[in-house]
Write an enzyme that holds these catalytic residues in place. Structure first.
Site, PDB file in Angstrom:
ATOM      1  N   ILE A  99       6.452  -2.485  27.441  1.00 38.93           N
ATOM      2  CA  ILE A  99       5.793  -3.207  26.019  1.00 38.93           C
ATOM      3  C   ILE A  99       4.476  -3.551  26.179  1.00 38.93           C
ATOM      4  O   ILE A  99       4.121  -4.301  27.318  1.00 38.93           O
ATOM      5  CB  ILE A  99       6.825  -4.543  25.765  1.00 38.93           C
ATOM      6  N   THR A 115       8.217   6.034  18.706  1.00 40.59           N
ATOM      7  CA  THR A 115       9.674   6.586  18.039  1.00 40.59           C
ATOM      8  C   THR A 115      10.739   5.953  18.581  1.00 40.59           C
ATOM      9  O   THR A 115      10.841   5.659  19.942  1.00 40.59           O
ATOM     10  CB  THR A 115       9.834   8.183  18.278  1.00 40.59           C
ATOM     11  N   HIS A 116      11.811   5.309  17.948  1.00 37.47           N
ATOM     12  CA  HIS A 116      12.932   4.816  18.412  1.00 37.47           C
ATOM     13  C   HIS A 116      14.131   5.494  18.253  1.00 37.47           C
ATOM     14  O   HIS A 116      14.130   5.703  16.950  1.00 37.47           O
ATOM     15  CB  HIS A 116      12.777   3.149  18.009  1.00 37.47           C
TER      16      HIS A 116
END
Length: 210
Positions: A99, A115-116
């Site tokens: 993060i 992208t998740h």
């Protein structure tokens, strides 16, 4: 008289693992008409396959090891420094498992893409695929979004639904989600590099090409 091609928009791709999304972007960028230029691939750990993929494509690499920094802010600053040292004007997260601190978002405002593997805001975090199966939902998918100060929260650029089929395992569902990521993420990066994405608050609009 033919016009010379416009300079491509320089991006750094951040990775942590095998680099399958990175490979999809590398493949797309092999087309001279693609608008983004991968000027560096940066990993948070040495020895990952993504770095080998970058080297095979003659893309400069750097390792900014998470363990070498006292806190997230120092790590994030070093990531940004490495990217800017290669001339990058945006960061593309491709399987990057760290993060970034708010200082990175401040240095690259609306210029960090991720992208998740879910339809955000459903199933944020690192376990989106098994959580979707465990919750018994019928649809999950892919979300491409800008990164902000919160995890898996920034303005959504594009979403693609992927049905969860009877008998799906984490591996089978992950494979179908990744196939969509590999198709859609390079397209979004190209649109971003062309200046087609406009952010207003949490809304993203796509400008037509002229």
């Amino acid at each position: 008289m033919a016009h010379p091609p416009a300079p491509r928009f320089p991006v750094a791709v951040l990775v942590s693992g095998s680099g399958s999304n990175l490979q999809a972007i590398i493949n797309a960028a092999a087309d001279p008409a693609y608008a983004a230029d991968i000027v560096a691939v940066i990993s948070d750990r040495p020895g990952v396959r993504a770095l080998d993929r970058a080297s095979a494509a003659a893309i400069p690499t750097a390792v900014v090891a998470w363990k070498d920094f006292a806190d997230r802010a120092a790590f994030s600053n070093a990531i940004c420094d490495a990217a800017q040292a290669h001339g990058a004007e945006a960061l593309i997260l491709a399987g990057f498992m760290r993060i970034l601190a708010p200082n990175a978002i401040a240095r690259f405002p609306n210029k960090i893409l991720n992208t998740h593997p879910a339809l955000l805001p459903a199933f944020p975090g690192a376990h989106a695929v098994p959580e979707a199966i465990a919750h018994g939902v019928k649809l999950t998918g892919v979300t491409i979004h800008f990164v902000d100060e919160e995890v898996d929260h920034g303005p959504i650029i594009r979403q693609v639904a992927v049905p969860i089929e009877p008998g799906d395992t984490e591996a089978t569902l992950q494979s179908r989600i990744q196939a969509e990521e590999h198709r859609v993420y390079p397209e979004v990066i190209d649109a971003f590099a062309r200046g087609r994405l406009k952010v207003a608050g949490r809304a993203v609009s796509w400008k037509e090409l002229v």
